[in-house]
Write an enzyme that holds these catalytic residues in place. Structure first.
Site, PDB file in Angstrom:
ATOM      1  N   TRP A 437      19.420  49.327  -4.944  1.00 28.64           N
ATOM      2  CA  TRP A 437      19.768  50.450  -5.799  1.00 28.64           C
ATOM      3  C   TRP A 437      21.272  50.639  -5.908  1.00 28.64           C
ATOM      4  O   TRP A 437      21.747  51.479  -6.672  1.00 28.64           O
ATOM      5  CB  TRP A 437      19.107  51.731  -5.279  1.00 28.64           C
ATOM      6  CG  TRP A 437      19.815  52.401  -4.133  1.00 28.64           C
ATOM      7  CD1 TRP A 437      20.229  51.830  -2.972  1.00 28.64           C
ATOM      8  CD2 TRP A 437      20.190  53.780  -4.058  1.00 28.64           C
ATOM      9  NE1 TRP A 437      20.824  52.767  -2.160  1.00 28.64           N
ATOM     10  CE2 TRP A 437      20.815  53.973  -2.808  1.00 28.64           C
ATOM     11  CE3 TRP A 437      20.046  54.874  -4.913  1.00 28.64           C
ATOM     12  CZ2 TRP A 437      21.307  55.205  -2.393  1.00 28.64           C
ATOM     13  CZ3 TRP A 437      20.535  56.112  -4.494  1.00 28.64           C
ATOM     14  CH2 TRP A 437      21.157  56.266  -3.247  1.00 28.64           C
ATOM     15  N   ASP A 438      22.045  49.833  -5.148  1.00 24.40           N
ATOM     16  CA  ASP A 438      23.502  49.881  -5.266  1.00 24.40           C
ATOM     17  C   ASP A 438      23.948  49.711  -6.709  1.00 24.40           C
ATOM     18  O   ASP A 438      25.068  50.105  -7.074  1.00 24.40           O
ATOM     19  CB  ASP A 438      24.145  48.806  -4.389  1.00 24.40           C
ATOM     20  CG  ASP A 438      23.779  48.965  -2.918  1.00 24.40           C
ATOM     21  OD1 ASP A 438      22.576  48.855  -2.611  1.00 24.40           O
ATOM     22  OD2 ASP A 438      24.663  49.190  -2.088  1.00 24.40           O
ATOM     23  N   GLU A 576      16.976  56.926   4.223  1.00 26.46           N
ATOM     24  CA  GLU A 576      16.545  55.708   4.932  1.00 26.46           C
ATOM     25  C   GLU A 576      16.175  55.916   6.400  1.00 26.46           C
ATOM     26  O   GLU A 576      15.419  55.137   6.953  1.00 26.46           O
ATOM     27  CB  GLU A 576      17.593  54.587   4.833  1.00 26.46           C
ATOM     28  CG  GLU A 576      17.785  54.057   3.426  1.00 26.46           C
ATOM     29  CD  GLU A 576      18.639  52.802   3.382  1.00 26.46           C
ATOM     30  OE1 GLU A 576      19.133  52.375   4.437  1.00 26.46           O
ATOM     31  OE2 GLU A 576      18.797  52.257   2.286  1.00 26.46           O
ATOM     32  N   LYS A 697      21.129  59.236   7.315  1.00 22.42           N
ATOM     33  CA  LYS A 697      22.091  58.130   7.246  1.00 22.42           C
ATOM     34  C   LYS A 697      23.142  58.401   6.167  1.00 22.42           C
ATOM     35  O   LYS A 697      24.317  58.102   6.335  1.00 22.42           O
ATOM     36  CB  LYS A 697      21.351  56.829   6.930  1.00 22.42           C
ATOM     37  CG  LYS A 697      22.239  55.616   6.731  1.00 22.42           C
ATOM     38  CD  LYS A 697      21.413  54.395   6.350  1.00 22.42           C
ATOM     39  CE  LYS A 697      22.276  53.185   6.080  1.00 22.42           C
ATOM     40  NZ  LYS A 697      21.494  52.021   5.615  1.00 22.42           N
ATOM     41  N   GLN A 698      22.683  58.958   5.049  1.00 28.71           N
ATOM     42  CA  GLN A 698      23.571  59.167   3.908  1.00 28.71           C
ATOM     43  C   GLN A 698      22.992  60.276   3.035  1.00 28.71           C
ATOM     44  O   GLN A 698      21.924  60.812   3.313  1.00 28.71           O
ATOM     45  CB  GLN A 698      23.690  57.881   3.093  1.00 28.71           C
ATOM     46  CG  GLN A 698      22.363  57.357   2.578  1.00 28.71           C
ATOM     47  CD  GLN A 698      22.441  55.926   2.080  1.00 28.71           C
ATOM     48  OE1 GLN A 698      23.426  55.231   2.261  1.00 28.71           O
ATOM     49  NE2 GLN A 698      21.381  55.475   1.455  1.00 28.71           N
TER      50      GLN A 698
END
Length: 876
Positions: A437-438, A576, A697-698
């Site tokens: 998905w980057d 994640e 995580k983010q």
């Protein structure tokens, strides 16, 4: 100018701008803190150092001028005062490393010194280097993948890997029967310099042999940006203190394997078999085929020397390599130069591989290759360069990131190529070179500067639409479910098992439940369409993908009669860390907020897009996808009734039940482990699970504010009939920022944008700077060794245009609300939107825009008419 001069011969002498002279008698490492503090205190503009001065710090070899530049953000150069201006201008365009630091440090430098052109990527090694723990030469070709099985515990797992292709850049010397290389000889001096303007990598090093002989070597490497199937290498050497017979060797080496990622090394790593070798004096050819995907890599190389005849060249063939050996009588202090140009092609299993007539292969010289590449690089920089004033190091890192995005994909490199941009570019093997998905973070860079690249990148997804539909059907859904990890054919390539490097154990990998990848693809299709109005693409490909993705989410939404809302279950969010509920036997979570809000946006957008096409054209795609009017009505219902959990302060729960999870003792873990980016692995090694805790995580829920403005997110919430307080964005940012470990560098850019959105400029700048330096300083402790982070590099190029210059390309007309950081005096850049090229200049007081066509823009909510090829300046 207010400069200092430092003399290093004998004593350290500092000439301050006020006329004072100071002698520093302490060792350099002890003087550095004082020197940097004084430079900052006195607001010195820069300085000169009489000669290149190397020193060791924290196990690294550093150069004084470069160190002072980076520590003070002021230009320092080696040489005389009269050369200062010329050399200072080069600082933002050169990446330099000194010394040889084998292992992860070397691997990281090689990633950042990679040369490439969108089709090929060559890690920044020197020609002598071979695959080892210390250094890692590699040639990567876009979309070159192969699947092999590996024995893990009691089962065989299969991974499709990004393949390290045969090495034809290899060149080295043999002296007294001893092969000369970096690893096994004493390195007296080493410097590598990458010119970001043209992608030329130059290396300078001096080696000493066991018997005291010294050799100075200079090498150069370029990947041709004009003809993307070519790269060239030059190798010059000077025997410094001996004269004798030596042998120069150039190899075409097919004995290569994957070795870049340490945690993968216990798995199968051999992907290629050499299928054909040819040699005819200065020309060689090597063909190798992947052992399961049956992709043929074809390389031909021509060796040249303009000083020495190659008539005495000897060919030696082995089963998997060809060596060209040139005996030489070398004289002390004389320099000898060889060069070769390499032609690279790859052929899929259905392609016919033509016989190679070596005498018919025409290859340019190194300089011809460089000159052609220079012209193409100049064109690319004119379109993509971001120019800022007031912040030297930010300019350097913006240049670095722009360079690596163009190495990862380029107009000529990707034209007609069935590939997308891997999460680690063409620079390393982390994530096995897969596509994630980057793309959500990467594609806006190309949409703004090179929209012609996006079509082939999106076609990579369209060409795998049938596989996405098959994947959805196999797990009980309709429509298209694109894989979390994609490579060759679009099947799900996420691992079944994942290695925790802290505990050394393997565990089940549930990351394929990150179904939001399909929403990232939909977003990129929409953003491309919105900013190009490429109607033929939408008719032929884009609209079909949007409807198939929407159909998937329609089939995933289940009505809950208790809440009278729709639920989407068995998913994971961008976070994640959370894969399931505590103690749950089933993987997956319910009602991930980011996913659900993106689904609402998609259903809203399809209703809008429908009105932009003729009834006939839209009906044609409806018939092809099976998304009839009844399904569209169902989507309209779902977009008003999807479920979110929101507390009374307006904090949107990451997923149903998130608020019931345990709090984490962050202070304890920071003291215990220091680096807590991967809290999931730390907890797992302690026998615990991140599933039990409020730890991310983010950015997850907050990601919605990266994709959309606060106004549009508020519209989504309004469509869902949720009420939130006016300051809900601030409260969500504060809540999740305190619970996020930033295990992904992408996390910082998302939080930086949100901080600017709520007016916290200091926090926004801090997080942005951390993201900007993340690969250059390898802040994650060695991950850059496995390839650059293309997503964060692209995002750090997007934030200056959007968050700082205030550009918004998501509205019906382009709009600006400038919010320039105090550290920057101005920013200038070019973009292309709907066929119009714009040159934009923003300072703290004014914005100037020059378009190639007459158009309207919005500046601070006011419509402004712009005339073609005229600069319009607005004071704000």
């Amino acid at each position: 100018m207010y400069h200092i001069r430092i003399e290093t011969a004998g004593q350290w002498v500092v000439h301050w701008p006020n006329g004072n002279t100071e002698i520093l008698s302490a060792p350099l490492n002890e003087c550095l803190p004082y020197l940097t503090k004084e430079i900052k205190t006195q607001s010195i503009e820069g300085g000169t150092i009489d000669q290149e001065t190397l020193f060791e710090k924290d196990g690294q070899t550093l150069e004084l001028a470069q160190y002072l530049t980076e520590e003070t953000n002021r230009p320092f150069v080696c040489g005389m005062a009269k050369d200062f201006d010329t050399k200072a201008k080069q600082i933002p365009w050169n990446i330099e490393y000194y010394g040889y630091n084998p292992g992860k440090n070397e691997y990281s430098q090689e990633s950042l010194l990679t040369v490439g052109n969108g089709f090929i990527g060559l890690r920044g090694t020197t020609p002598e280097m071979e695959i080892s723990d210390n250094n890692y030469p590699a040639l990567y070709l876009a979309s070159l993948y192969n699947e092999v099985g590996s024995q893990v515990a009691d089962k065989t797992i299969y991974n499709e890997d990004f393949v390290n292709a045969p090495n034809l850049q290899k060149m080295y010397l043999v002296v007294d029967g001893q092969r000369i290389n970096i690893e096994n000889n004493q390195v007296l001096y080493m410097k590598r310099q990458l010119n970001l303007k043209n992608g030329l990598l130059s290396s300078y090093y001096t080696l000493q042999l066991d018997d005291g002989k010294k050799i100075a070597i200079q090498t150069k490497k370029i990947a041709n940006m004009e003809n993307v199937h070519q790269y060239a290498v030059s190798y010059s050497f000077t025997p410094l203190n001996f004269s004798e017979e030596v042998t120069f060797i150039s190899e075409a080496d097919g004995d290569v394997y994957n070795y870049n990622v340490e945690r993968y090394r216990s798995l199968s790593s051999r992907h290629l078999q050499v299928s054909k070798l040819q040699a005819d004096k200065e020309m060689v050819s090597l063909l190798a085929k992947t052992n399961t995907s049956n992709i043929t890599v074809s390389q031909q190389a021509k060796l040249r020397s303009f000083q020495h005849s190659l008539d005495d060249l000897v060919i030696e063939e082995q089963s998997d390599k060809v060596m060209q050996k040139v005996p030489l009588r070398v004289e002390k202090q004389n320099t000898y130069t060889f060069e070769k140009t390499v032609l690279v092609n790859q052929y899929r299993k259905e392609d016919k591989v033509a016989d190679i007539d070596l005498q018919a292969v025409t290859l340019p010289t190194f300089n011809e290759c460089l000159q052609a590449s220079n012209k193409e690089w100049a064109n690319l920089w004119e379109k993509a360069g971001i120019h800022i004033t007031g912040d030297l190091m930010s300019q350097k890192l913006l240049n670095l990131h722009t360079y690596h995005l163009l190495v990862s994909a380029s107009p000529k490199g990707n034209q007609g190529l069935d590939a997308s941009v891997a999460a680690r570019g063409l620079h390393g093997e982390a994530y096995r070179g897969h596509i994630f998905w980057d793309e959500l973070f990467i594609f806006p860079f190309y949409i703004l500067h090179f929209p012609e690249i996006i079509k082939p990148l999106l076609l990579y997804r369209y060409n795998r639409l049938e596989m996405a539909k098959k994947e959805a059907k196999e797990v009980g859904y309709q429509g298209a479910m694109f894989p979390w990890q994609s490579s060759l054919d679009g099947s799900e390539q996420s691992q079944d098992l994942h290695l925790n490097p802290i505990s050394g154990t393997w565990k089940k990998d549930n990351s394929r439940l990150q179904r939001h990848i399909s929403l990232a693809i939909a977003y990129n299709i929409w953003l491309y369409w919105h900013n190009t109005q490429d109607i033929s693409f939408m008719k032929d490909y884009g609209l079909e993908m949007l409807l198939e993705i929407a159909l998937f989410w329609e089939s995933a939404a289940v009505y809950n009669p208790t809440t009278k809302r729709y639920d989407i279950d068995h998913v994971m969010g961008p976070d994640e860390f959370h894969e399931s509920y505590p103690e749950a036997k089933e993987s997956g979570l319910k009602n991930n907020a980011y996913t659900n809000m993106m689904v609402v946006w998609l259903f809203e957008e399809i209703a809008r897009i429908k009105n932009e096409f003729s009834t006939t054209d839209f009906a044609t795609i409806q018939k092809k996808t099976g998304v009839n009017d009844q399904l569209l009505e169902k989507m309209d219902e779902i977009k008003r009734q999807l479920s979110l959990e929101i507390d009374n302060k307006g904090v949107i729960a990451q997923f149903d039940g998130y608020f019931e999870l345990k709090d984490l003792d962050w202070q304890h873990y920071k003291q215990e482990y220091g680096n807590i980016y991967r809290m999931d692995r730390i907890l797992n090694a302690e026998g615990k699970s991140a599933d039990d805790y409020k730890v991310a995580k983010q950015a997850d829920s907050l990601m919605i504010f990266y994709n959309f403005s606060k106004e549009q997110v508020s519209t989504i919430l309004k469509d869902l009939d949720y009420q939130v307080p006016a300051d809900y964005v601030q409260k969500n940012l504060n809540y999740y920022l305190a619970r996020t470990s930033h295990g992904s560098t992408l996390s910082r850019v998302v939080h930086a944008q949100l901080a600017a959105m709520v007016g916290d400029q200091d926090l926004s700048w801090q997080l942005y700077q951390e993201a900007l330096y993340s690969d250059y300083r390898d802040i994650q402790g060695g991950t850059t060794a496995e390839g650059i982070h293309a997503g964060v590099m692209a995002a750090t190029l997007y934030i200056p245009l959007t968050t700082f210059a205030g550009l918004d390309i998501r509205k019906d007309i382009i709009s600006f609300e400038p919010n320039l950081p105090q550290s920057w005096s101005s920013i200038q850049f070019s973009i292309t939107i709907r066929g119009i090229d714009f040159i934009i200049f923003v300072s703290h007081e004014t914005i100037s825009i020059t378009p190639t066509q007459t158009t309207f823009v919005e500046i601070n909510h006011e419509n402004v008419e712009l005339s073609a090829n005229e600069q319009t300046t607005i004071t704000y």
